[in-house]
Enzyme design. Structure first.
Site, PDB file in Angstrom:
ATOM      1  N   ALA A  32      -4.814   3.327   6.557  1.00  0.00           N
ATOM      2  CA  ALA A  32      -3.942   3.191   5.390  1.00  0.00           C
ATOM      3  C   ALA A  32      -4.642   2.272   4.387  1.00  0.00           C
ATOM      4  CB  ALA A  32      -2.555   2.678   5.781  1.00  0.00           C
ATOM      5  N   GLU A  35      -6.601  -1.548  -1.695  1.00  0.00           N
ATOM      6  CA  GLU A  35      -7.598  -2.309  -2.459  1.00  0.00           C
ATOM      7  C   GLU A  35      -8.162  -3.495  -1.677  1.00  0.00           C
ATOM      8  OE1 GLU A  35      -9.157  -1.636  -5.234  1.00  0.00           O
ATOM      9  OE2 GLU A  35      -8.063   0.247  -5.175  1.00  0.00           O
ATOM     10  N   HIS A  37      -8.730  -3.681   1.621  1.00  0.00           N
ATOM     11  CA  HIS A  37      -9.787  -3.180   2.514  1.00  0.00           C
ATOM     12  C   HIS A  37     -11.039  -2.826   1.704  1.00  0.00           C
ATOM     13  CE1 HIS A  37      -6.131  -1.758   4.963  1.00  0.00           C
ATOM     14  NE2 HIS A  37      -6.689  -2.703   5.688  1.00  0.00           N
TER      15      HIS A  37
END
Ligand code: PAF
Length: 283
Positions: A32, A35, A37
């Site tokens: 999921a 930004e 990550h």
């Protein structure tokens, strides 16, 4: 970008890369991707020649009443984000590949994992450090990057690496926020429009603490109480905990002393969605 699902195949790839003196960075996620990550991937890209992203929704870090089964798993979308962000290898094992039949060895956390998230989510950090240890052994990185949003998790992982002499450099990366201050999180997609608005109170709480500490207040417990009341005053919101800790060991701090580092930790519900946020302060 190559997608790998088998631990032994991933290990064979990284062994070759290491023989070729490639610097490897890993970003571990449960998918999921958002930004936050992608900012970790960007930082990893700037530090290492090879970037591995792992996606694994780790059953061992969810409690029985938590959202393991409904945790978002938009794999195709994640893979396209990862590719666009410059990931070289996407490691996405199945639960059976990580925890095959007969699996029985786990890693146990200590004091830094006992309070706060550790108390609210029994077993959570043992699940985290067990899978992080496995993923480190499988991806053999020189560098591993984790978001500071999960501040206690980062402290627990730093402790793990020091205590078990794991040969990897851990880097904590700053929290990424939406324009309204809400910390980005995979769970934000569960929020209704109204809850999303109310949830900005976590960030407003941080700004309140910043203002009060800048004005010279030292009564940390009282400031935390004020933030709890701010949260309770928002529609559909309720505080889980608000507390200042010493940033080095995550032990509760009631009163601020000069030239010390503290961390404000906030956990709260917006509807049924549990959100966390934090900020480090130097007095
Ligand atoms: O922060 C997360 O997404 C998870 O706790 C981690 C580090 C990937 C372990 O499952």
């Amino acid at each position: 970008m190559q997608i790998i699902t088998e631990p032994c195949q991933m290990q064979a790839v990284v062994e070759k890369l290491r023989l070729n003196r490639q610097l490897i960075a890993v970003v571990m996620t449960m998918g999921a991707l958002h930004e936050g990550h992608l900012s970790l991937v960007k930082q990893a890209r700037s530090l290492a020649g090879t970037v591995i992203l792992t996606i694994f929704v780790n059953p061992k870090q969810f409690g029985p009443d938590e959202d393991f089964h409904r945790y978002p798993r938009p794999f195709e979308l994640d893979a396209s984000h990862a590719k666009a962000a410059g990931v070289d290898y996407l490691f996405a094992p199945s639960p059976e590949a990580i925890y095959p039949e007969g699996f029985q060895t786990t890693v146990q956390t200590g004091a830094v994992a006992e309070g706060l998230e550790g108390m609210k989510r029994p077993g959570h950090f043992n699940g985290v450090v067990t899978v992080v240890t496995k993923l480190l052994h499988i991806t053999k990185p020189h560098i591993a990057l984790f978001g500071e949003k999960d501040a206690q998790q980062l402290a627990v992982i730093n402790r793990l690496v020091r205590d078990l002499n794991l040969d990897v450099r851990i880097i904590g990366a700053p929290i990424v926020r939406e324009e309204n201050g809400l910390a980005v999180s995979s769970r934000n997609i569960y929020l209704s429009k109204e809850q999303r608005e109310s949830a900005t109170v976590l960030f407003r709480g941080i700004l309140h603490a910043e203002k009060e500490l800048a004005a010279g207040r030292t009564d940390l417990a009282a400031i935390a109480g004020e933030i709890e009341r701010m949260i309770a005053g928002e529609p559909e919101c309720r505080p889980d905990y608000v507390c200042f800790v010493h940033d080095n060991d995550f032990m509760t701090a009631e009163t601020a002393e000069p030239a010390r580092e503290y961390r404000l930790l906030i956990a709260a519900y917006a509807g049924t969605v549990r959100l966390i946020d934090n900020r480090r302060f130097t007095t």
